[in-house]
Write a protein that holds these residues in place. Structure first.
Motif, PDB file in Angstrom:
ATOM      1  N   GLU A 355     -28.571 -26.300  17.283  1.00  0.00           N
ATOM      2  CA  GLU A 355     -29.155 -26.244  18.630  1.00  0.00           C
ATOM      3  C   GLU A 355     -30.154 -27.376  18.822  1.00  0.00           C
ATOM      4  N   VAL A 356     -30.974 -27.650  17.821  1.00  0.00           N
ATOM      5  CA  VAL A 356     -31.957 -28.736  17.929  1.00  0.00           C
ATOM      6  C   VAL A 356     -31.263 -30.092  17.957  1.00  0.00           C
ATOM      7  N   LEU A 357     -30.212 -30.217  17.158  1.00  0.00           N
ATOM      8  CA  LEU A 357     -29.499 -31.492  17.083  1.00  0.00           C
ATOM      9  C   LEU A 357     -28.549 -31.705  18.260  1.00  0.00           C
ATOM     10  N   GLY A 358     -28.284 -30.640  19.024  1.00  0.00           N
ATOM     11  CA  GLY A 358     -27.350 -30.746  20.146  1.00  0.00           C
ATOM     12  C   GLY A 358     -25.916 -30.917  19.691  1.00  0.00           C
ATOM     13  N   ALA A 359     -25.547 -30.296  18.589  1.00  0.00           N
ATOM     14  CA  ALA A 359     -24.190 -30.425  18.053  1.00  0.00           C
ATOM     15  C   ALA A 359     -23.177 -29.793  19.005  1.00  0.00           C
ATOM     16  N   PRO A 360     -21.984 -30.377  19.129  1.00  0.00           N
ATOM     17  CA  PRO A 360     -21.007 -29.874  20.098  1.00  0.00           C
ATOM     18  C   PRO A 360     -20.467 -28.482  19.806  1.00  0.00           C
ATOM     19  N   ASP A 361     -20.523 -28.049  18.555  1.00  0.00           N
ATOM     20  CA  ASP A 361     -19.974 -26.728  18.220  1.00  0.00           C
ATOM     21  C   ASP A 361     -21.010 -25.620  18.287  1.00  0.00           C
ATOM     22  N   THR A 362     -22.193 -25.920  18.842  1.00  0.00           N
ATOM     23  CA  THR A 362     -23.280 -24.930  18.849  1.00  0.00           C
ATOM     24  C   THR A 362     -22.889 -23.663  19.602  1.00  0.00           C
ATOM     25  N   THR A 363     -22.284 -23.804  20.772  1.00  0.00           N
ATOM     26  CA  THR A 363     -21.918 -22.631  21.579  1.00  0.00           C
ATOM     27  C   THR A 363     -20.937 -21.745  20.835  1.00  0.00           C
ATOM     28  N   ALA A 364     -19.929 -22.351  20.214  1.00  0.00           N
ATOM     29  CA  ALA A 364     -18.930 -21.564  19.482  1.00  0.00           C
ATOM     30  C   ALA A 364     -19.571 -20.840  18.297  1.00  0.00           C
ATOM     31  N   LEU A 365     -20.472 -21.518  17.586  1.00  0.00           N
ATOM     32  CA  LEU A 365     -21.144 -20.889  16.446  1.00  0.00           C
ATOM     33  C   LEU A 365     -22.042 -19.742  16.904  1.00  0.00           C
ATOM     34  N   ARG A 366     -22.726 -19.949  18.044  1.00  0.00           N
ATOM     35  CA  ARG A 366     -23.599 -18.892  18.555  1.00  0.00           C
ATOM     36  C   ARG A 366     -22.788 -17.647  18.911  1.00  0.00           C
ATOM     37  N   GLU A 367     -21.598 -17.839  19.464  1.00  0.00           N
ATOM     38  CA  GLU A 367     -20.739 -16.701  19.806  1.00  0.00           C
ATOM     39  C   GLU A 367     -20.267 -15.968  18.549  1.00  0.00           C
ATOM     40  N   GLN A 368     -19.971 -16.715  17.513  1.00  0.00           N
ATOM     41  CA  GLN A 368     -19.588 -16.076  16.248  1.00  0.00           C
ATOM     42  C   GLN A 368     -20.745 -15.232  15.702  1.00  0.00           C
ATOM     43  N   LEU A 369     -21.956 -15.754  15.841  1.00  0.00           N
ATOM     44  CA  LEU A 369     -23.128 -15.015  15.372  1.00  0.00           C
ATOM     45  C   LEU A 369     -23.308 -13.735  16.183  1.00  0.00           C
ATOM     46  N   ARG A 370     -23.128 -13.815  17.483  1.00  0.00           N
ATOM     47  CA  ARG A 370     -23.275 -12.623  18.318  1.00  0.00           C
ATOM     48  C   ARG A 370     -22.210 -11.587  17.999  1.00  0.00           C
TER      49      ARG A 370
END
Length: 585
Positions: A355-370
Motif C-alpha cells: 500500500e505504501v509502495l503503491g504496488a499494482p497488486d495491492t487491491t487483489a492482496l487486500r481482498e485475499q486478506l479480507r
C-alpha cells in the motif's frame, strides 16, 4: 559597670550568637553527608537505567558520594556494582574494600565482594568470602565460583571434592542446571542409580528458576553447556531444548540479562553448531533488541544453511520494514508468502508495504486478506447467505487485542492454571505479552515447557479466562434465547491438534457448544478462527470465554471477538449446531 538589665541583654545576644554559630557548625559538618546522600540517589537512578552513558554518569555521581563521605557503605556498594557492569572488576574491588572496615559484618557488602572476586576470576577468594560471612543465601556469583572450583577439582581427579562443591552451588543457586547435571553424572559413575534417577527427574521437569536466564554471565555459560548435554543424553528432547531456548529469547532479550541470553545460545551452538533453530533464535534475540544489522546478518546465516527456512524470510521482511527499506521488505514478504501462503501475518505485512509502495497488486492482496479475516464475510459463508444479510453487533470482549496489561497479565483476563499436579497432570507454563510477531500490536502468548502424562490424572492445561475487573471474578457474557453469536480470533499453535490451542465457552451442548474446541496446528503461521453458534436452551443463558493451551510449545491469541449476529428472520432459531471455520484449511 553595666546595669543588670543591660548585662542580661548582652548575655542574651551572646547566647543567640553562640547558638547560631553552633547551628552553622552543625550544618557545615552535616553538609558533606547530605550531599553524599544526594549523589547516591542520583547515581542509583542512573545505574538502574543501564545504558552506557547512564552507567558512566552513575560512576561520576557515586564517586562524588564516596569522596564526600568515605563511610557511605551504600554508595560504595553501588559504585562497585556500576564498575562490574562496565567490566572493571579491579576498580570495583578498590571501591568496595573500604566498606569492610566500616561494616565488616554487613552481609550485603560480603555478597558484593563475592561478585567482585568472581569477576576477577578469583574463585577461591569468592568461596572463602561467601563461607566466612556465613551467608547461606542465594548468590549467583558464589554459585559461579563453586562451579569453577568444582571443575578444577574434577579435572584434578578429586571427584569427591567436586561433588561437595556442586552441592554447595545448589545452595547458592537453587535449581542450577549445571550442578544438577554434574551430580547426576557423578551418581551414575558411582553406581548410585537411585540418586541419579532423582537428579534426572529434577532435570527432566525443571522448574522455572532452572530455565530462566541467570543474572550472572558465568552461570549463563554453564547453563548453555548443561542444556546441550541434557539434549545429548536424551533427558530433554530436541523439542524441549528449542522450546526453552525460545522462552529465554522471548523473556530475557533486553538489558544486561539479554547479553547473558546471547551467552547461553553461543554455548549451545558451540556444542550444536548444526542446529539451525538455535541459530534462528540467536537472530531473533538481536531482532528483539532492535540490533538491525546483527539481526539481518544472523537471519541471512540461517538461510545460508537452510534456504527454505521460511520464518527467517518473514523476519528479514520485518527487519527491513522497521528500517524503512520497504522495497526489500516487500521482496522478503513475497518470498515468505510463496512458502507459507496461509499465514495471515505474512499477508498483512505484504499488504502494508505494498500500500505504501503503491504496488499494482495491492487491491487483489487486500481482498485475499479480507476473505481470510473479515468476520462478516466468513459468518455469511458459514450460514450460506449473502454478506449483506449479516450484521455484527458490538464486541462484548474488552481488551481482545491484548494492548493493555496489568502486572504481567492482560487487563480483563485472568490465569486459569489446571496443571498443578493434583488432580491434573503437572506442567510448567508461562503466559505473557508478545509484540515481535503479533498481527495487531501485541498478542497474548502461552508457552508450555513440559507436561507430565500420568494416566491416573487428568490432562494438564493452562490459559486465560475472560475476567470482570470490576467484580473480580470470571466474566459471564449474557446470551439471549435463540440468539446467534460469533466467536472469532487470530491464533497460532505449534502443538499438534488436541495438544495445543483450544477455546471453551460452555459446559452445555445447547449453549453454543460444550467443552473445549481444539484448534488445528498452525506451526509458526497465524490463522483466523470463526465459530457461529446459537443459544438453543430456550431461555437466557451465559457463556464464559477461556483460551488455553493443552500441551508443550508456543501458542498465541490476538483480536478476540464475541458478537451477536443480526440475521434474516428465516435464519433465527434455525441454527441447530455450531459451525466452525479456520483460514488455511
Amino acid at each position: 559597670m553595666l546595669r543588670p538589665e543591660a548585662a542580661r541583654m548582652r548575655l542574651n545576644r551572646l547566647w543567640w550568637i553562640a547558638l547560631a554559630l553552633g547551628v552553622l557548625g552543625l550544618v557545615a559538618l552535616s553538609l558533606p553527608y547530605a550531599l553524599s546522600a544526594h549523589y547516591l540517589e542520583k547515581g542509583s537512578v542512573r545505574l538502574v537505567q543501564g545504558d552506557p552513558p547512564a552507567l558512566h554518569a552513575a560512576v561520576e555521581d557515586l564517586e562524588r558520594a564516596v569522596a564526600l563521605d568515605g563511610r557511605n557503605v551504600q554508595a560504595r556498594r553501588q559504585l562497585a556494582r556500576a564498575y562490574l557492569i562496565l567490566a572493571q572488576p579491579q576498580s570495583a574491588l578498590a571501591a568496595l574494600q573500604p566498606a569492610l572496615d566500616v561494616a565488616p559484618k554487613n552481609p550485603l557488602v560480603s555478597l558484593e565482594l563475592v561478585d567482585v572476586y568472581t569477576a576477577l576470576g578469583q574463585a577461591e577468594a569468592a568461596v572463602q568470602t561467601y563461607e566466612a560471612g556465613g551467608l547461606g543465601m542465594p548468590s549467583a556469583a558464589a554459585a559461579a565460583a563453586y562451579l569453577q572450583r568444582a571443575e578444577e577439582r574434577r579435572q584434578a581427579g578429586d571427584r569427591i571434592a567436586a561433588v561437595e562443591l556442586w552441592r554447595k552451588a545448589l545452595v547458592a543457586d537453587p535449581g542450577n542446571l549445571y550442578a544438577l547435571w554434574q551430580l547426576r553424572q557423578a551418581a551414575r559413575v558411582a553406581g548410585d542409580d537411585a540418586t541419579a534417577a532423582h537428579y534426572e527427574e529434577q532435570l527432566r521437569y525443571s522448574d522455572l528458576r532452572s530455565v530462566a536466564v541467570p543474572s550472572h554471565v558465568q552461570l549463563a555459560e554453564y547453563q548453555g553447556r548443561a542444556m546441550a548435554q541434557l539434549a545429548e543424553a536424551g533427558i530433554w528432547t530436541d523439542e524441549t531444548l528449542h522450546n526453552i531456548a525460545s522462552y529465554q529469547v522471548w523473556q530475557f532479550a533486553q538489558g544486561e540479562v539479554g547479553r547473558h541470553t546471547e551467552r547461553v545460545l553461543q554455548a549451545l551452538l558451540w556444542d550444536r553448531p548444526g542446529d539451525i533453530d538455535l541459530r534462528f533464535y540467536l537472530a531473533e534475540l538481536y531482532h528483539r533488541r532492535g540490533e538491525w544489522e546483527q539481526a539481518e546478518a544472523a537471519y541471512r546465516a540461517v538461510l545460508e544453511r537452510d534456504a527454505a527456512y521460511a520464518q527467517a524470510m518473514l523476519r528479514l521482511g520485518m527487519v527491513f520494514q522497521a528500517r524503512g527499506r520497504l522495497a526489500e521488505a516487500a521482496d522478503w514478504y513475497a518470498r515468505y508468502r510463496a512458502l507459507a501462503p496461509d499465514d495471515l501475518l505474512g499477508l498483512e505485512r505484504l499488504v502494508e508495504v505494498h500500500e505504501v509502495l503503491g504496488a499494482p497488486d495491492t487491491t487483489a492482496l487486500r481482498e485475499q486478506l479480507r476473505d481470510r479475516s473479515d468476520d462478516r464475510r466468513i459468518a455469511a459463508q458459514l450460514l450460506g447467505v449473502p454478506a449483506d444479510a449479516v450484521q455484527l453487533g458490538e464486541n462484548l470482549v474488552r481488551n481482545g487485542d491484548f494492548e493493555s496489561w496489568l502486572s504481567g497479565r492482560p487487563e480483563w483476563w485472568s490465569v486459569s492454571n489446571m496443571a498443578t499436579g493434583d488432580p491434573w497432570n503437572e506442567g510448567l507454563f508461562i503466559g505473557g505479552r508478545e509484540e515481535l510477531d503479533a498481527p495487531d500490536g501485541s498478542a497474548m502468548r502461552i508457552q508450555g515447557m513440559w507436561l507430565r502424562q500420568e494416566p491416573d490424572k487428568e490432562p494438564g492445561r493452562w490459559g486465560y479466562w475472560y475476567f470482570d475487573e470490576r467484580s473480580r471474578r470470571i466474566a459471564t457474557l449474557p446470551l439471549e434465547p435463540d440468539g446467534v453469536y460469533l466467536i472469532s480470533f487470530d491464533y497460532r499453535s505449534d502443538a499438534e491438534e488436541g495438544q495445543g490451542a483450544a477455546v471453551y465457552v460452555s459446559d452445555r451442548e445447547e449453549v453454543l457448544w460444550r467443552g473445549d474446541r481444539r484448534l488445528p496446528k498452525t506451526g509458526y503461521a497465524w490463522r483466523h478462527f470463526v465459530a457461529v453458534a446459537a443459544n438453543r436452551s430456550g431461555a437466557e443463558a451465559t457463556m464464559r470465554l477461556l483460551l488455553r493451551h493443552w500441551g508443550s510449545g508456543v501458542m498465541a491469541f490476538d483480536r478476540v471477538r464475541v458478537s451477536r449476529l443480526e440475521l434474516p428472520g428465516e435464519l433465527r432459531g434455525a441454527l441447530d449446531t455450531a459451525r466452525f471455520w479456520s483460514s488455511g484449511l
